[in-house]
Design a protein around this motif. Sequence first.
Motif, PDB file in Angstrom:
ATOM      1  N   ALA A 104      -0.358  23.283  34.900  1.00 55.68           N
ATOM      2  CA  ALA A 104       0.376  22.723  33.763  1.00 55.68           C
ATOM      3  C   ALA A 104       0.567  21.238  34.033  1.00 55.68           C
ATOM      4  N   GLY A 105       0.896  20.491  32.996  1.00 53.10           N
ATOM      5  CA  GLY A 105       1.108  19.058  33.232  1.00 53.10           C
ATOM      6  C   GLY A 105       1.137  18.263  31.946  1.00 53.10           C
ATOM      7  N   LYS A 106       1.087  16.967  32.107  1.00 54.96           N
ATOM      8  CA  LYS A 106       1.109  16.071  30.953  1.00 54.96           C
ATOM      9  C   LYS A 106       0.505  14.732  31.347  1.00 54.96           C
ATOM     10  N   THR A 107      -0.281  14.181  30.432  1.00 54.50           N
ATOM     11  CA  THR A 107      -0.829  12.838  30.603  1.00 54.50           C
ATOM     12  C   THR A 107       0.108  11.826  29.951  1.00 54.50           C
ATOM     13  N   GLY A 108      -0.140  10.570  30.248  1.00 51.81           N
ATOM     14  CA  GLY A 108       0.637   9.512  29.606  1.00 51.81           C
ATOM     15  C   GLY A 108      -0.037   8.168  29.751  1.00 51.81           C
ATOM     16  N   THR A 109      -0.018   7.417  28.666  1.00 50.52           N
ATOM     17  CA  THR A 109      -0.511   6.043  28.707  1.00 50.52           C
ATOM     18  C   THR A 109       0.570   5.154  28.127  1.00 50.52           C
ATOM     19  N   ALA A 110       1.191   4.371  28.975  1.00 50.71           N
ATOM     20  CA  ALA A 110       2.292   3.498  28.549  1.00 50.71           C
ATOM     21  C   ALA A 110       1.755   2.113  28.261  1.00 50.71           C
ATOM     22  N   GLU A 111       2.095   1.609  27.082  1.00 51.85           N
ATOM     23  CA  GLU A 111       1.667   0.265  26.694  1.00 51.85           C
ATOM     24  C   GLU A 111       2.695  -0.761  27.187  1.00 51.85           C
ATOM     25  N   ILE A 112       2.193  -1.763  27.872  1.00 49.61           N
ATOM     26  CA  ILE A 112       3.054  -2.844  28.362  1.00 49.61           C
ATOM     27  C   ILE A 112       2.624  -4.115  27.644  1.00 49.61           C
ATOM     28  N   LYS A 113       3.368  -4.445  26.583  1.00 51.33           N
ATOM     29  CA  LYS A 113       3.013  -5.629  25.808  1.00 51.33           C
ATOM     30  C   LYS A 113       4.242  -6.205  25.147  1.00 51.33           C
ATOM     31  N   ALA A 114       4.130  -7.439  24.710  1.00 55.01           N
ATOM     32  CA  ALA A 114       5.276  -8.179  24.171  1.00 55.01           C
ATOM     33  C   ALA A 114       5.716  -7.651  22.816  1.00 55.01           C
ATOM     34  N   SER A 115       4.763  -7.149  22.000  1.00 48.02           N
ATOM     35  CA  SER A 115       5.091  -6.651  20.656  1.00 48.02           C
ATOM     36  C   SER A 115       4.041  -5.639  20.237  1.00 48.02           C
ATOM     37  N   LYS A 116       4.286  -4.983  19.114  1.00 48.37           N
ATOM     38  CA  LYS A 116       3.343  -3.979  18.612  1.00 48.37           C
ATOM     39  C   LYS A 116       1.985  -4.596  18.292  1.00 48.37           C
TER      40      LYS A 116
ATOM     41  N   ARG B 232     -10.352   1.380  30.850  1.00 48.94           N
ATOM     42  CA  ARG B 232     -10.916   2.175  31.947  1.00 48.94           C
ATOM     43  C   ARG B 232     -10.691   3.678  31.724  1.00 48.94           C
ATOM     44  N   GLY B 233     -10.358   4.024  30.493  1.00 49.30           N
ATOM     45  CA  GLY B 233     -10.175   5.441  30.200  1.00 49.30           C
ATOM     46  C   GLY B 233      -8.730   5.871  30.088  1.00 49.30           C
ATOM     47  N   GLY B 234      -7.788   4.927  30.180  1.00 53.73           N
ATOM     48  CA  GLY B 234      -6.381   5.263  30.045  1.00 53.73           C
ATOM     49  C   GLY B 234      -5.958   6.315  31.054  1.00 53.73           C
ATOM     50  N   SER B 235      -5.174   7.275  30.575  1.00 56.46           N
ATOM     51  CA  SER B 235      -4.698   8.320  31.484  1.00 56.46           C
ATOM     52  C   SER B 235      -5.847   9.198  31.980  1.00 56.46           C
TER      53      SER B 235
END
Length: 698
Positions: free
Chosen positions: A629-641, A677-680
């Motif tokens: 079981a598990g979960k992936t995640g890709t967190a965006e690190i940016k100044a604005s949308k 690079r493929g994200g999560s």
Amino acid sequence: MTKKRKKKKSRIYIIWLMNLCLTIAVIAFFVWHESVPDVSPENALKTYMAHILNREYEQMYEMIDAGTSGNISKEDFVKRNSAIYEGIGVDNMKVHITSYDKEQKEICYETSMDTVAGNVTFENKASFILEKGKYKLIWNDSLIFPELDSTDKVKVSTTSAKRGQIIDRNGHMLAGEGVASSIGVVPGKLENKNDAISQLAELLEMKTEDIEKKLAAKWVKDDSFVPLKTAPKVNELKLMSIEPDQETLAEKDRQEKLLEIPGVKISDITVREYPLGEAAAHLVGYVQNVTAEDLEEHAGEGYTSNSVIGKSGMEGLFEKELKGQNGCAISIVDSNGNKKKIIVSTIVENGKDIKLTIDSNLQKELYEQFKDDKSCSVAINQYTGEVLALVSTPSYDNNDFIRGMSSEKWNALNEDENKPMYNRFRQVWCPGSTFKPIIAAIGLTTGAIDPNEDYGNEGLSWQKDSSWGSYHVTTLHAYEPVILKNALIYSDNIYFAKAALKIGERDMESSLTKLGFNEELPFDIKVAKSQFSNTDKIEKEIQLADSGYGQGQILVNPLHMACIYSAFCNEGNMIKPYLTYKEDAIPNVWITAAFTKDAAQMVLEDTKEVINNPHGTGYAACRTDITLAGKTGTAEIKASKEDTTGTELGWFSVFTTDENMDRPIMIISMVEDVKGRGGSGYVVKKDSQVLEKWLSDN
């Protein structure tokens, strides 16, 4: 002669007689005063002993009668007393007078003092003479110790404690005794000294002035061995392998060139060694020689100028247990070096070995997978709380601190933009979609989420209403029905933004606080506190919505994340992580009923689908032999949308679900800069290979 004259003469005579009497009285007073001492022998002795503690040797000399003390000079007196008292580290000296013979002017007393080898207590005698109203001490060497003669020496012998090992759960050494090569020169055998020093400087990567300074030390003689550098010992077995590594070949070549220089000598020495090197440097840490500041800070703890002290990681955390206590003896030896008497001694106590829950093979495998990335990984047994691995990459070789790191290498490590000295597993990071199972469990526990409620297909972009202006929550997949299980399978940002709004600010804050946010993690290593807001409050609706899918101002430490996920495997109870190995791994609960039992079970089943459903974002980790079981995640690190220059953090949380398997495991990995690079997916691929190795060794 008239009566008047007689009377006057008689008056003068009386005055003269009175003056004479007064003069005699004054002289008598001073003679009497000079003959009465102003200080008793008892007080004189106590004053003398007080000077010892204050290292006031010249004042001590002023209290003795040099003539009856062998005519010892002030210089010799100061030299003799200071060498002995400071050499034995005298402190807390106390004097108890047991008797005083007034006729002989002799005091019997008992002395107690603390020394580097322990407390010393002995009986002694001190004799005085009265000189010009002052008691002067008749000094000789036996006043220091009763058995001490003028030709004797007081010798302090130290037996160094062996530092304890740090070992993993299987007994493999993480830190302990190793062998290195000490490279040095015998000055008298150097030919063409200047040329030789230049060659040495080049081969050893040292400055010529540093080598010259070592050779110019006062203790150095022509036949002395002067160590210049500690280097790895060349492993002959590695050289005999089919494909010997390049580092070993390079070191072999360097040492052969060094031995061609007349006067160079290479010998084996015992050093602290870290077999895993870069793979566990942030976890294990390193030791260094004590500094003056260390000696001052740890006064009275048995450190000497030759000691080492743990500076980081496990070496620093378990310093007290690892270092042990040196053995020490204070002896009187005669002029021929023969031992006359042992005054006091303490037995050496070697340091204790520290056994960790870490699995060194897993530690190495995680490092090898991510060594070229800026990443961190934690692995735990989610049922017991045993921490199996703590990895931060890129890393550094902690053996370099033992061998002597050049200033150039130190600067290079600290100036490297990838920050190899930075311990990433101790930090907090934006978790992205790995936070969604936590939001699901909170919503189910509070009753805010109905798992079967269809939130409706909003497409790939959504906003609550026009009050959000141009701000929209976006997601990657459209699907139906939009219920909790599918939202986790497809990792739907819109669903979890809506779920967060249903939970509400106050319940979200209280729920996350209950899960240990803004709180110290109860763990041996101090890690940064997880947070749900920069201000400890979720202040805006958009911030709340973004928090639902692990963005906004949510920051989580990966080990804390593992603890929260452990609740899915333990009927809603969050396990407490630990690092010191126990034979019987009895779990300790950190937070009881973090989620309801039903909520934890439902999230567990849904996160199984994330890995095992072909549409699941973690399907690349699916196995046919066991259920993960598990979960992936890709967190965006940016100044604005709208920012397109930001980066992405890739996450993968994956765990076994059979409590009865031999070696259950949960791995949580985070990699910086996975954009493009493929994200999560990049992280899923690497953790899958780690799991393959772990499970194949099962």
